[in-house]
Enzyme design. Sequence first.
Site, PDB file in Angstrom:
ATOM      1  N   ASP A   1     -12.475  -3.278 -23.530  1.00  0.00           N
ATOM      2  CA  ASP A   1     -11.574  -4.263 -24.099  1.00  0.00           C
ATOM      3  C   ASP A   1     -10.454  -4.549 -23.107  1.00  0.00           C
ATOM      4  O   ASP A   1      -9.892  -3.625 -22.502  1.00  0.00           O
ATOM      5  CB  ASP A   1     -11.011  -3.718 -25.412  1.00  0.00           C
TER       6      ASP A   1
ATOM      7  N   GLU B   1     -13.834  -7.370 -20.621  1.00  0.00           N
ATOM      8  CA  GLU B   1     -13.138  -8.656 -20.701  1.00  0.00           C
ATOM      9  C   GLU B   1     -12.187  -8.796 -19.514  1.00  0.00           C
ATOM     10  O   GLU B   1     -11.258  -7.995 -19.384  1.00  0.00           O
ATOM     11  CB  GLU B   1     -12.315  -8.734 -21.984  1.00  0.00           C
TER      12      GLU B   1
END
Length: 850
Positions: free
Chosen positions: A550, A579
């Site tokens: 993340d 990400e």
Amino acid sequence: MTLLSTLIVLAAGSVDRANPAFLDAPDLVNAWFDEAVDVAEMTNVFELVVAGRTIQVSHVSDAGQDSVQRDPDKVTLPGTIQAALGGQEWSPNDDSTKMRRTAPGVYELVVAVPGGRYEYKVAQGGTWEKNWGAGLQPGGQNIVLVIPLDGTLVRFVVDFNSGFVKDSINHPEEVTAPTELPPIAPEPVPSRFHGLRLRLAEPVTDRDVSSRMVLRRRGHSERPVFVRDFLSRDVFHYSKTDLGASWSRDHTTFKVWSPVASGAEVWLYSGDHGGTPRRVPMARGTAGVWYAKVPGNLDGRYYQYRFDSPWGSREAADIYGVAASPDLQRTMVLNRRRTDPEGWPSRAPGPPPRPTDSVIYEIHVRDFTVSPASGVKEPWRGKYLGLVQTGTRAPISGQATGLDYLKWLGVTHVHLLPIQNFNPAHSRQYNWGYETTLFNMPEEQYSTRPADPVTWIRETKQMVAGFHKAGIRVVLDVVYNHTVPSEGPLSAFWQTVPYYYFRTNLRGDVLNESGVGNALADERTMVRKYVRDSLLFWTREYGIDGFRFDLLGMHDPRSVRDWSQAVRRIRSDTLLYGEPWTGGGPTRSGKAQQAGSGMAVFNDHFRGTMRGDLDSSQPGFAMGGPTDLLALKRAVVGSIDFSSEVRDFADHPSGTINYVSAHDNLTLLDKTSLALPGAQDAEIKQSLRFALATVLLSQGIPFLEGGSELGRTKGGNHNSYNAGDSVNQFDWERAARYQDVANYVRDLIAVRWSLPALRLATTDEVRKRMKFIETGSGSTVGFRVDGRGLGGRWADTIVVFQGSRQGGRLLLPEGQWNVLATGGQANPQGLGKVQGQVELAPLSASVFAR
């Protein structure tokens, strides 16, 4: 006693604990002053007192641009472009990109930029508190700027009234390119600063880190000094992997890293709710590690650490703990072999795949089976065990559900939204889990017995084993970029070593780069080690096959490489991706840093091309929207540098995660319905099939939002992290209405598997084997791939994406071709043979092979 000392002592006697200073090097203290000070007036007014001895401050300087007295109206463009202009990159107060106000609410900057690829955002007030990204969205994504030639003049315009940020490169029709640089107005040299760097006449020693330190300034209260970056020196680096509680039947050894503690104890409890503890003193070892060896079988006993320091005592759970009390304030000693299910350890299925052989399917543990329509037995619904129950069917439609459905679909990896133990305040509420509290244990709410750590650990392993038995690998969504709580007495990280584990500014405030509280400071050696140890623990103890990071963009690139290398040393086939953006703070590991990191990244270029923007009615290519042929070509080749014209960020096809939807933002169905108002179900399904086909037939790693092929809707909710079951659950009965789309996706996955030419692993292979074909249409892109020597049935493949809602035609190269996909059908064995001119259905992918 010197005159200075006499004056300081007269003012001393109280300590201003609300305004700490920080020891960041042996001879450097950084301090923040709420009222800006004149550096010239700060000579001979400071001294550091360490363990009763005084060290003079020999030199005072300002702490850089970020410590200048703030101008609340100042607008800058922080980003990598700042370094190219001679400034400090990603600094919101750096003047290298300071904009000029041209009208109320309107700002402009004209500069000459060296050739290259850059990213930037907009900031106001000299801090990250107010920042905007693409589209002038608060905290939005970085804006990409590609400069073709050195010295290119670029005009940037920010208009807060109209809500846009544009530049003459990305918006040449709206922003006039400058022809000359404006005259440079001299900037006033700042004389007053909030931040000071205080150089010490002699260094603080290693043994002083646990001593009382105060900064004295003439006429002011003393300020406590906390040890911060000083702790990243080699002498405090502990390289062994035995931190935490190491159990044996005869004794348990406790080890915890806290160099700043002046004393430490293990507190042992008989139950998970505390009470009067048995207090065991710990001894100080090397590198600031405290240890204690406690005789007896402590399996199942709860414990905390207590740390003493000059500024009071602190209690903390063990950040290396593997099980904990419901409130996560006490960790548990555990014989982990008690948690192993029969047949453990589980092994990953099949031969190790290349990353491009993967097909990833994203789900949330609860969402996937919590509905009665899942067919999962009631005690297991929404639980770890429910994910791997076999033989399940939707009661009315008879639709295969759960694990049986995933096997039928043909995916290789299941991506689980966070299951590392998260915020106990939400343990009885629905939440996605992007708020980890302790990283080395699974979340208990997905267990059938959440009060029993042995059961929730065993059931997590049973889940992994069940997926492996079904031929599916398991990827964990991990949130190492921040923790909850963000700081204070309930944070084990904060309590163990205050200020060290999190990024803080000169004032000591935690930096909210994640957008949800804090940012883990993995550039510090022992923080980086903690994440590395945690990843290796999940790999070894739970048999995890991959990790999705993340907000990977928040992490230091050196950390990303370190973690990739460490995990792959023990599992070379581990799938790693993340990400490449942040929650609003500076991007450290973006797409530009992907090359050589061993980490793939979510490709928002691909997503934006095929989907359009995230949550508005703007259609992408897959919905019949505007066609950007160059962007399409970049997408289908795996976002590599394919040619002088077709260039992007990836160093190889396995560096891109191709996707059109994920748990964030509108589901694919909700976005498509918004982009095609008034469309009938048939056209909506057509667009769904087409969007997913672009993912499955392009070079790179395909990623599917769970349920996107089943018409999953969240009723237009674009951020359903806490919206509950009514919004998030898989509706397996409704899914029967989209069975034709699911059939198509299953068959297209099989087509991908039958064509090694669509799963090329290197840039050289793609350049050598792939070429674009002339389609004669501005809404159609096609490519041909030479599959000779790769194995498989087909040696020559053509893929065509038809992005028009009206359909089209294509003249195939001479000879007969087998149709593997057309319209709403796909079959790796072939659907028939064609030659010459063929019809292309609206919003469709076609595959021809021979």
